[in-house]
Scaffold this active site. Structure first.
Site, PDB file in Angstrom:
ATOM      1  N   LYS A 282       0.834  -1.202   0.000  1.00 52.38           N
ATOM      2  CA  LYS A 282       0.000   0.000   0.000  1.00 52.38           C
ATOM      3  C   LYS A 282       0.872   1.257   0.000  1.00 52.38           C
ATOM      4  O   LYS A 282       2.041   1.209   0.386  1.00 52.38           O
ATOM      5  CB  LYS A 282      -0.885   0.020   1.251  1.00 52.38           C
ATOM      6  CG  LYS A 282      -1.927  -1.074   1.333  1.00 52.38           C
ATOM      7  CD  LYS A 282      -2.669  -0.988   2.658  1.00 52.38           C
ATOM      8  CE  LYS A 282      -3.713  -2.094   2.773  1.00 52.38           C
ATOM      9  NZ  LYS A 282      -4.873  -1.851   1.900  1.00 52.38           N
ATOM     10  N   ASP A 293      -7.617  -3.061  10.258  1.00 52.55           N
ATOM     11  CA  ASP A 293      -8.093  -4.125   9.381  1.00 52.55           C
ATOM     12  C   ASP A 293      -8.538  -5.356  10.167  1.00 52.55           C
ATOM     13  O   ASP A 293      -8.945  -6.347   9.578  1.00 52.55           O
ATOM     14  CB  ASP A 293      -7.009  -4.506   8.369  1.00 52.55           C
ATOM     15  CG  ASP A 293      -7.579  -4.916   7.024  1.00 52.55           C
ATOM     16  OD1 ASP A 293      -8.754  -4.595   6.756  1.00 52.55           O
ATOM     17  OD2 ASP A 293      -6.858  -5.557   6.239  1.00 52.55           O
ATOM     18  N   ASP A 352      -2.958  -7.539  -1.886  1.00 51.79           N
ATOM     19  CA  ASP A 352      -3.684  -6.623  -1.003  1.00 51.79           C
ATOM     20  C   ASP A 352      -5.179  -6.937  -0.962  1.00 51.79           C
ATOM     21  O   ASP A 352      -5.930  -6.288  -0.246  1.00 51.79           O
ATOM     22  CB  ASP A 352      -3.450  -5.171  -1.433  1.00 51.79           C
ATOM     23  CG  ASP A 352      -3.900  -4.173  -0.374  1.00 51.79           C
ATOM     24  OD1 ASP A 352      -3.958  -4.567   0.812  1.00 51.79           O
ATOM     25  OD2 ASP A 352      -4.191  -3.018  -0.718  1.00 51.79           O
ATOM     26  N   GLU A 354      -6.401  -9.578   0.437  1.00 54.63           N
ATOM     27  CA  GLU A 354      -6.051 -10.737   1.265  1.00 54.63           C
ATOM     28  C   GLU A 354      -7.168 -11.177   2.201  1.00 54.63           C
ATOM     29  O   GLU A 354      -7.235 -12.337   2.591  1.00 54.63           O
ATOM     30  CB  GLU A 354      -4.791 -10.434   2.079  1.00 54.63           C
ATOM     31  CG  GLU A 354      -4.985  -9.684   3.382  1.00 54.63           C
ATOM     32  CD  GLU A 354      -5.601  -8.293   3.206  1.00 54.63           C
ATOM     33  OE1 GLU A 354      -6.381  -7.888   4.084  1.00 54.63           O
ATOM     34  OE2 GLU A 354      -5.324  -7.621   2.197  1.00 54.63           O
ATOM     35  N   ARG A 356     -10.327 -11.714   1.809  1.00 52.44           N
ATOM     36  CA  ARG A 356     -11.175 -12.781   1.253  1.00 52.44           C
ATOM     37  C   ARG A 356     -10.453 -14.127   1.245  1.00 52.44           C
ATOM     38  O   ARG A 356     -11.094 -15.176   1.328  1.00 52.44           O
ATOM     39  CB  ARG A 356     -11.648 -12.387  -0.143  1.00 52.44           C
ATOM     40  CG  ARG A 356     -10.558 -12.247  -1.176  1.00 52.44           C
ATOM     41  CD  ARG A 356     -10.962 -11.407  -2.370  1.00 52.44           C
ATOM     42  NE  ARG A 356     -11.026  -9.989  -2.034  1.00 52.44           N
ATOM     43  CZ  ARG A 356     -11.408  -9.043  -2.894  1.00 52.44           C
ATOM     44  NH1 ARG A 356     -11.760  -9.370  -4.131  1.00 52.44           N
ATOM     45  NH2 ARG A 356     -11.446  -7.784  -2.518  1.00 52.44           N
TER      46      ARG A 356
END
Length: 503
Positions: A282, A293, A352, A354, A356
């Site tokens: 990122k 997150d 990114d 990730e 799921r």
């Protein structure tokens, strides 16, 4: 802070402060009118002199009002009476709490529950007042050396209900409100923890502490990387393999119904304790916020705490999917093909995306519980923020009745969600030349294609997905975790348990 309910007339209250409302333009609420009559027009005379119009956010603190036993009366502007809705009611309560806290009123009797909020009963008004009060007084100062507190903070709040018959309902509203507020606080505290402290092991320790606190009917099991490998959770493991911190999945089981036929509701929380983006790294600006997150896991933890506190007569399982996505020599790469626990293969196009990849294996794992329903909670996509902003959570589901229940609970609680489609036409965007599917489907409909990806692992049960990327935390001056969607899920489970607040 202590809360209670009582039923009584304002002239008999002997308290540090009485709180009543004033509408625009200078219209007293019914209780304020009673106080004005007792004081021989003292309050209305002040309003005629222009001391208070009644606009939202206005306050006027009166001392030693004639013929009133309480030391002070706090007048709160409520806006136009016909325009008072749920949002404005909460703002009035928030202003009340801040004013009382700032002016050294350590206790107060609040008559704002008399205000008419369309479609809402006294249970709702008392419960929302409790939740809003706790929210207003929250501060994230666990790691600060100098903790700033008011010299005389608000300690006790009494809510007045119109009749003695409503005391039981009011007491239940306080009980529910305190449990939900404690769940929200727990979720916020976890979310606000820095990633050097809050890793997957820290989440696991919190889950174990919950089981210790409610050992009667809560069990926590922590599944480590070796067990995940044996289970075939290769997608979950791939995400965390670039990190020095072990991936750990914490499973909290609450049993409130001993019947053999009682199937559990399963809540799955994405717990990326820090998401650098991995090899698809990122931008550095704002990367500190990627500690949030794990707010899905934090919310699930908060809900499980609420369920255990209220001892709801249902069975609920909460899964905290702890992991950290970091770049490194062992990190997974764009181009890798992963075999999930379900046996389906996934081509990684972006490391990114990730969340799921973690959730898909957990959604397969929870099949063993033969669930009544599964709800996953995740800060999943920036696309959901673009679609719905920071006010409303995205909802997708493979079962219409479950989706309707969640939407209804979101409206009841004020923790709102909006349903997005899961059409087959979106599934085509996940096609891959080298695996059963790709882990991204391009920019168009990004929140929906993420939901479509998860839906491929939920065909054996009723499932809903809550994308909280836009609602889990705030940026800027008010930066911090919000604790959402604890209130929504708490209301959903209260409804399932038969406590819908409509008595």
């Amino acid at each position: 802070m202590e809360f209670s309910v009582k039923s009584g007339s304002p002239e008999k209250q002997r308290s540090a402060c009485i709180v009543v409302g004033v509408f625009e333009p200078r219209r007293l609420s019914p209780i304020a009118e009673q106080l004005d009559k007792i004081s021989d027009g003292y309050i209305s005379a002040l309003l005629r002199r222009g001391e208070l119009e009644g606009k939202p956010g206005q306050t006027l603190l009166l001392h030693h009002v004639p013929n009133v036993l309480s030391e002070r009366i706090l007048l709160i502007g409520c806006g136009k009476e016909r325009e008072l809705d749920e949002r404005q009611y909460k703002q009035v309560i928030q202003k009340t709490i801040n004013t009382l806290n700032d002016t050294g009123s350590m206790e107060a009797v609040c008559f704002l529950t008399e205000l008419h909020v369309k479609g809402r009963n006294n249970y709702w008004k008392v419960r929302q007042a409790v939740e809003t009060a706790k929210e207003t007084l929250y501060s994230s100062d666990q790691l600060k050396t100098n903790k700033s507190e008011p010299r005389r903070p608000l300690r006790k709040m009494v809510f007045n209900v119109p009749t003695r018959r409503e005391l039981t309902s009011g007491e239940r509203a306080i009980q529910h409100g305190l449990a939900i507020a404690a769940g929200i606080k727990a979720a916020k505290d976890l979310g606000n923890m820095p990633p050097n402290i809050c890793n997957a092991a820290y989440l696991a320790s919190q889950a174990r502490q919950l089981a210790d606190s409610y050992s009667k009917n809560v069990i926590t099991r922590v599944i480590g990387e070796q067990q995940m490998k044996e289970l075939g959770m290769h997608s979950y493991l791939a995400v965390g393999q670039g990190s020095q911190n072990e991936s750990l999945m914490s499973v909290i089981e609450y049993k409130g119904n001993a019947s053999e036929d009682a199937r559990p509701i399963v809540l799955v929380g994405k717990g990326l304790t820090f998401d650098s983006g991995g090899i698809s790294i990122k931008p550095s600006e704002g990367m500190d916020e990627m500690k949030y997150d794990m707010c899905g896991a934090a919310a699930v933890y908060g809900v499980m705490r609420m369920v255990a506190e209220l001892q709801l007569p249902i069975n609920v399982i909460g899964v905290l999917a702890g992991c950290e996505n970091m770049p490194g020599g062992r990190a997974y790469r764009p181009g890798d093909v992963l075999t999930t626990m379900s046996g389906q293969t996934v081509e990684v196009l972006n490391t990114d995306a990730e969340g799921r990849l973690v959730l898909c294996d957990v959604l397969t794992y929870v099949e063993r519980f033969e669930p009544e329903a599964v709800i996953d909670v995740a800060t999943l996509t920036g696309a959901c923020v673009i679609a719905l902003g920071h006010h409303i959570t995205g909802l997708m589901a493979n079962h219409n009745p479950l989706a309707h229940e969640l939407i209804a609970a979101s409206e009841q609680s004020g923790d709102r969600a909006w349903r997005l489609p899961l059409g087959d036409e979106y599934q085509e965007q996940l096609e891959s030349n080298f695996a059963d599917m790709a882990n991204i489907g391009g920019r168009p409909g990004g929140a929906i294609t993420a939901g479509c990806f998860l839906s491929r692992f939920t065909r054996k049960y009723n499932w809903a997905h809550l994308d909280i990327a836009g609602t889990a935390w705030r940026s800027g001056k008010a930066k911090g975790a919000t604790g959402r969607p604890v209130a929504l899920l708490a209301q959903f489970l209260l409804n399932r348990a038969g406590f819908n607040g409509e008595e």
